[in-house]
Design a protein around this motif. Sequence first.
Motif, PDB file in Angstrom:
ATOM      1  N   LEU A  32       1.105  -1.202  -0.337  1.00 53.04           N
ATOM      2  CA  LEU A  32       0.199   0.323   0.153  1.00 53.04           C
ATOM      3  C   LEU A  32       0.738   1.189  -0.277  1.00 53.04           C
ATOM      4  O   LEU A  32       0.170   2.243  -0.575  1.00 53.04           O
ATOM      5  CB  LEU A  32      -0.913  -0.100   1.134  1.00 53.04           C
ATOM      6  N   ILE A  33       1.987   1.173   0.893  1.00 49.77           N
ATOM      7  CA  ILE A  33       2.843   2.528   0.871  1.00 49.77           C
ATOM      8  C   ILE A  33       2.947   2.545  -0.843  1.00 49.77           C
ATOM      9  O   ILE A  33       3.402   4.144  -1.082  1.00 49.77           O
ATOM     10  CB  ILE A  33       4.165   2.407   1.862  1.00 49.77           C
ATOM     11  N   PRO A  34       4.030   1.848  -1.635  1.00 51.12           N
ATOM     12  CA  PRO A  34       4.392   2.454  -2.515  1.00 51.12           C
ATOM     13  C   PRO A  34       3.321   2.474  -3.496  1.00 51.12           C
ATOM     14  O   PRO A  34       3.238   3.186  -4.251  1.00 51.12           O
ATOM     15  CB  PRO A  34       5.374   0.634  -3.330  1.00 51.12           C
ATOM     16  N   LEU A  35       1.986   2.164  -3.349  1.00 49.81           N
ATOM     17  CA  LEU A  35       1.661   2.375  -5.001  1.00 49.81           C
ATOM     18  C   LEU A  35       0.446   3.923  -3.688  1.00 49.81           C
ATOM     19  O   LEU A  35       0.711   4.351  -4.880  1.00 49.81           O
ATOM     20  CB  LEU A  35      -0.024   0.907  -4.177  1.00 49.81           C
ATOM     21  N   SER A  36       1.010   3.968  -2.858  1.00 49.54           N
ATOM     22  CA  SER A  36      -0.117   5.649  -2.502  1.00 49.54           C
ATOM     23  C   SER A  36       1.179   6.450  -2.914  1.00 49.54           C
ATOM     24  O   SER A  36       0.770   7.749  -3.409  1.00 49.54           O
ATOM     25  CB  SER A  36      -0.149   5.328  -0.871  1.00 49.54           C
ATOM     26  N   ILE A  37       2.062   6.071  -3.102  1.00 45.59           N
ATOM     27  CA  ILE A  37       3.467   7.233  -3.698  1.00 45.59           C
ATOM     28  C   ILE A  37       3.198   6.967  -5.348  1.00 45.59           C
ATOM     29  O   ILE A  37       3.251   8.744  -5.410  1.00 45.59           O
ATOM     30  CB  ILE A  37       4.785   6.348  -2.693  1.00 45.59           C
ATOM     31  N   VAL A  38       2.915   6.039  -5.645  1.00 49.14           N
ATOM     32  CA  VAL A  38       3.219   5.914  -7.422  1.00 49.14           C
ATOM     33  C   VAL A  38       1.677   6.897  -7.579  1.00 49.14           C
ATOM     34  O   VAL A  38       1.798   7.634  -8.203  1.00 49.14           O
ATOM     35  CB  VAL A  38       3.232   4.674  -7.756  1.00 49.14           C
ATOM     36  N   LEU A  39       0.157   6.607  -6.842  1.00 51.63           N
ATOM     37  CA  LEU A  39      -0.566   7.776  -6.892  1.00 51.63           C
ATOM     38  C   LEU A  39      -0.731   8.636  -6.762  1.00 51.63           C
ATOM     39  O   LEU A  39      -0.945   9.543  -7.719  1.00 51.63           O
ATOM     40  CB  LEU A  39      -1.896   5.968  -5.993  1.00 51.63           C
ATOM     41  N   ALA A  40       0.005   8.995  -5.833  1.00 51.65           N
ATOM     42  CA  ALA A  40       0.210  11.077  -5.651  1.00 51.65           C
ATOM     43  C   ALA A  40       1.358  11.643  -6.687  1.00 51.65           C
ATOM     44  O   ALA A  40       0.803  12.383  -7.012  1.00 51.65           O
ATOM     45  CB  ALA A  40       0.700  11.121  -4.244  1.00 51.65           C
ATOM     46  N   PHE A  41       1.870  11.042  -8.039  1.00 49.32           N
ATOM     47  CA  PHE A  41       3.080  10.951  -8.364  1.00 49.32           C
ATOM     48  C   PHE A  41       2.492  10.408  -9.693  1.00 49.32           C
ATOM     49  O   PHE A  41       2.146  11.689 -10.469  1.00 49.32           O
ATOM     50  CB  PHE A  41       3.977  10.364  -8.467  1.00 49.32           C
ATOM     51  N   VAL A  42       1.496   9.861  -9.943  1.00 44.09           N
ATOM     52  CA  VAL A  42       0.773  10.367 -11.129  1.00 44.09           C
ATOM     53  C   VAL A  42      -0.265  11.633 -11.087  1.00 44.09           C
ATOM     54  O   VAL A  42      -0.922  12.013 -11.510  1.00 44.09           O
ATOM     55  CB  VAL A  42      -0.260   9.078 -11.259  1.00 44.09           C
ATOM     56  N   ILE A  43      -1.258  11.866  -9.873  1.00 42.36           N
ATOM     57  CA  ILE A  43      -1.824  12.817  -9.922  1.00 42.36           C
ATOM     58  C   ILE A  43      -0.911  14.169  -9.825  1.00 42.36           C
ATOM     59  O   ILE A  43      -1.256  14.887 -10.297  1.00 42.36           O
ATOM     60  CB  ILE A  43      -2.642  13.028  -7.634  1.00 42.36           C
ATOM     61  N   ALA A  44       0.310  13.890  -9.059  1.00 38.84           N
ATOM     62  CA  ALA A  44       0.764  15.514  -8.918  1.00 38.84           C
ATOM     63  C   ALA A  44       1.438  15.512 -10.639  1.00 38.84           C
ATOM     64  O   ALA A  44       2.179  16.740 -11.195  1.00 38.84           O
ATOM     65  CB  ALA A  44       2.312  15.159  -7.915  1.00 38.84           C
ATOM     66  N   VAL A  45       1.498  14.275 -11.714  1.00 31.28           N
ATOM     67  CA  VAL A  45       2.087  14.718 -13.183  1.00 31.28           C
ATOM     68  C   VAL A  45       0.615  15.419 -14.197  1.00 31.28           C
ATOM     69  O   VAL A  45       0.899  16.319 -14.819  1.00 31.28           O
ATOM     70  CB  VAL A  45       2.626  13.759 -13.851  1.00 31.28           C
ATOM     71  N   VAL A  46      -0.350  14.905 -13.220  1.00 37.85           N
ATOM     72  CA  VAL A  46      -1.411  14.827 -14.402  1.00 37.85           C
ATOM     73  C   VAL A  46      -1.633  16.728 -13.585  1.00 37.85           C
ATOM     74  O   VAL A  46      -2.364  17.237 -14.769  1.00 37.85           O
ATOM     75  CB  VAL A  46      -3.340  14.472 -14.327  1.00 37.85           C
ATOM     76  N   PHE A  47      -2.023  16.707 -13.487  1.00 38.14           N
ATOM     77  CA  PHE A  47      -1.905  18.539 -12.206  1.00 38.14           C
ATOM     78  C   PHE A  47      -0.879  19.198 -12.884  1.00 38.14           C
ATOM     79  O   PHE A  47      -1.403  20.445 -13.194  1.00 38.14           O
ATOM     80  CB  PHE A  47      -2.308  18.430 -10.969  1.00 38.14           C
ATOM     81  N   TRP A  48      -0.034  18.855 -13.191  1.00 41.80           N
ATOM     82  CA  TRP A  48       0.965  20.055 -13.857  1.00 41.80           C
ATOM     83  C   TRP A  48       1.267  19.599 -15.005  1.00 41.80           C
ATOM     84  O   TRP A  48       1.238  20.943 -15.998  1.00 41.80           O
ATOM     85  CB  TRP A  48       2.365  18.551 -13.567  1.00 41.80           C
ATOM     86  N   TRP A  49       0.225  19.049 -15.789  1.00 34.70           N
ATOM     87  CA  TRP A  49      -0.011  18.716 -17.081  1.00 34.70           C
ATOM     88  C   TRP A  49      -1.258  19.854 -17.106  1.00 34.70           C
ATOM     89  O   TRP A  49      -1.371  20.888 -18.235  1.00 34.70           O
ATOM     90  CB  TRP A  49      -0.560  17.407 -17.755  1.00 34.70           C
TER      91      TRP A  49
END
Length: 65
Positions: free
Chosen positions: A7-24
């Motif tokens: 769950l911890i690596p999965l949540s880090i990856v999800l947060a990174f994906v959300i940040a990339v989508v927001f940046w885009w």
Amino acid sequence: MESLYLLIPLSIVLAFVIAVVFWWATRSGQFDDMEGPAHRILMDDDRPVTPKAAPPTPPEADSRG
């Protein structure tokens, strides 16, 4: 406890994906004018439609002869 290893690596990856989508979204101008379209609907400048005068009709021919 073992589920945290997933769950911890999965949540880090999800947060990174959300940040990339927001940046885009911010780079592509998605948040440039949030209020413009809403104000454009309210401030619509429609003119009232006035009926045009109908052209005069020619007199009908008498079919009785």
